[in-house]
Design a protein around this motif. Structure first.
Motif, PDB file in Angstrom:
ATOM      1  N   GLY A 140       0.812  -1.205   0.000  1.00 28.56           N
ATOM      2  CA  GLY A 140       0.000   0.000   0.000  1.00 28.56           C
ATOM      3  C   GLY A 140       0.847   1.258   0.000  1.00 28.56           C
ATOM      4  O   GLY A 140       2.009   1.250  -0.416  1.00 28.56           O
ATOM      5  N   ASN A 163      -7.452   1.947  -5.842  1.00 26.35           N
ATOM      6  CA  ASN A 163      -7.403   2.688  -4.584  1.00 26.35           C
ATOM      7  C   ASN A 163      -6.380   2.041  -3.661  1.00 26.35           C
ATOM      8  O   ASN A 163      -6.020   0.867  -3.819  1.00 26.35           O
ATOM      9  CB  ASN A 163      -8.781   2.777  -3.912  1.00 26.35           C
ATOM     10  CG  ASN A 163      -9.444   1.414  -3.793  1.00 26.35           C
ATOM     11  OD1 ASN A 163      -8.932   0.531  -3.124  1.00 26.35           O
ATOM     12  ND2 ASN A 163     -10.579   1.234  -4.463  1.00 26.35           N
ATOM     13  N   SER A 165      -4.736   1.753   0.485  1.00 28.72           N
ATOM     14  CA  SER A 165      -4.722   1.971   1.925  1.00 28.72           C
ATOM     15  C   SER A 165      -3.265   1.899   2.379  1.00 28.72           C
ATOM     16  O   SER A 165      -2.357   1.801   1.553  1.00 28.72           O
ATOM     17  CB  SER A 165      -5.573   0.926   2.649  1.00 28.72           C
ATOM     18  OG  SER A 165      -5.023  -0.369   2.477  1.00 28.72           O
ATOM     19  N   SER A 169      -3.638  -2.621  -1.478  1.00 27.36           N
ATOM     20  CA  SER A 169      -4.103  -1.875  -2.644  1.00 27.36           C
ATOM     21  C   SER A 169      -5.082  -2.729  -3.437  1.00 27.36           C
ATOM     22  O   SER A 169      -4.955  -3.960  -3.490  1.00 27.36           O
ATOM     23  CB  SER A 169      -2.926  -1.481  -3.548  1.00 27.36           C
ATOM     24  OG  SER A 169      -2.016  -0.658  -2.858  1.00 27.36           O
TER      25      SER A 169
END
Length: 287
Positions: A140, A163, A165, A169
């Protein structure tokens, strides 16, 4: 009178002893024929032995067979357990060999991406209902991953980061039905012409290279690569190979079916890449 009976008993005992000694001596002599008492006793004993010998042998054989069957059963059970353990070990060994080969390919691919920043990641989640749409990897933002980074395997491009975190990911695959999932690409040996990959045909398991002018010659077997014009996907990442070209309903443009170089069905390890120098975004869709 008592003395007479005592002498009589003594004489009888002596006669018996003499007779017994005579019989012993007689029996010790080498003879070709047996006496009838000896024959009777011998035949009687042999007859009794013959009566009990066969059943006793059969009974002994029965118990021996039971022991052999029990031993064979235990031996087969042990062999089956060993065979099951061998199958498990062989399966694990094949999986490890496959993973090792894939990791070697990833390493070789990573070393060849000198113009890119690369991050190796492993797939940790993939929902069956979104099998051809999204995957989750174990890297991430704490590892340098950012949204819209390109994602590849050792074989070719598979998608981009959707997206992020801190430690995970979500990757959107090229086969995702999202209409915004578009890639600027070019066909090898076709100069100064750029096209758009948009959509995925599940039946043919192929990406769709659309809006090809009818006059441009596109043939089966040609490779399709990213153009790098969108600012998201770096240039010259292999997408796949053209397998079929069809004209649209009006005959003005053509669509090519592109067989992905990467296997979208089985993905274990990926590389997240970013260009060291960002390019100018020349397409409105950011691809």
């Amino acid at each position: 009178m008592p003395q007479f009976f005592l002498n009589k008993r003594l004489i009888l005992l002596l006669v018996s002893i003499i007779f017994l000694v005579a019989l012993i001596g007689f029996s010790l002599q080498e003879r070709d024929k047996l006496t009838w008492p000896e024959q009777f006793v011998k035949d009687s004993v042999g007859w009794v032995q013959s009566i009990f010998h066969r059943p006793s042998q059969s009974l002994a054989g029965f118990f021996n067979n039971i022991n052999e069957i029990k031993h064979t059963y235990e031996e087969n059970k042990l062999l089956k357990e060993k065979l099951d353990a061998y199958v498990v070990l062989e399966t694990e060994a094949q999986a490890l060999r496959k993973e090792n080969e894939e990791l070697r390919e990833i390493l070789d691919k990573t070393e060849s991406l000198d113009q890119f920043e690369s991050i190796q990641a492993t797939v940790i989640n993939r929902e069956p209902s979104l099998w051809y749409d999204l995957i989750t990897v174990n890297k991430g933002s704490q590892h340098g991953v950012e949204a819209n980074m390109a994602v590849i395997t050792a074989k070719g491009l598979i998608g981009k980061v959707k997206n992020v975190s801190a430690y995970h990911s979500t990757i959107q695959l090229l086969s995702s039905p999202d209409r915004k999932n578009r890639i600027s690409a070019y066909v090898q040996s076709v100069k100064n012409e750029f096209f758009v990959i948009e959509g995925y045909d599940e039946e043919k398991e192929s990406l769709l290279l659309k809006e090809i002018p009818y006059e441009i010659e596109i043939e089966e077997g040609q490779q399709v690569l990213t153009s790098g014009l969108g600012g998201v996907f770096p240039r010259n990442l292999l997408v796949g190979e053209i397998t079929e070209v069809v004209a649209d309903n009006y005959g003005l443009t053509k669509t090519a079916y592109v067989k992905p170089a990467a296997d979208f069905y089985e993905i274990q390890n990926v590389i997240i890449v970013e260009r060291k120098m960002e390019a100018v975004d020349e397409e409105g869709d950011g691809s």
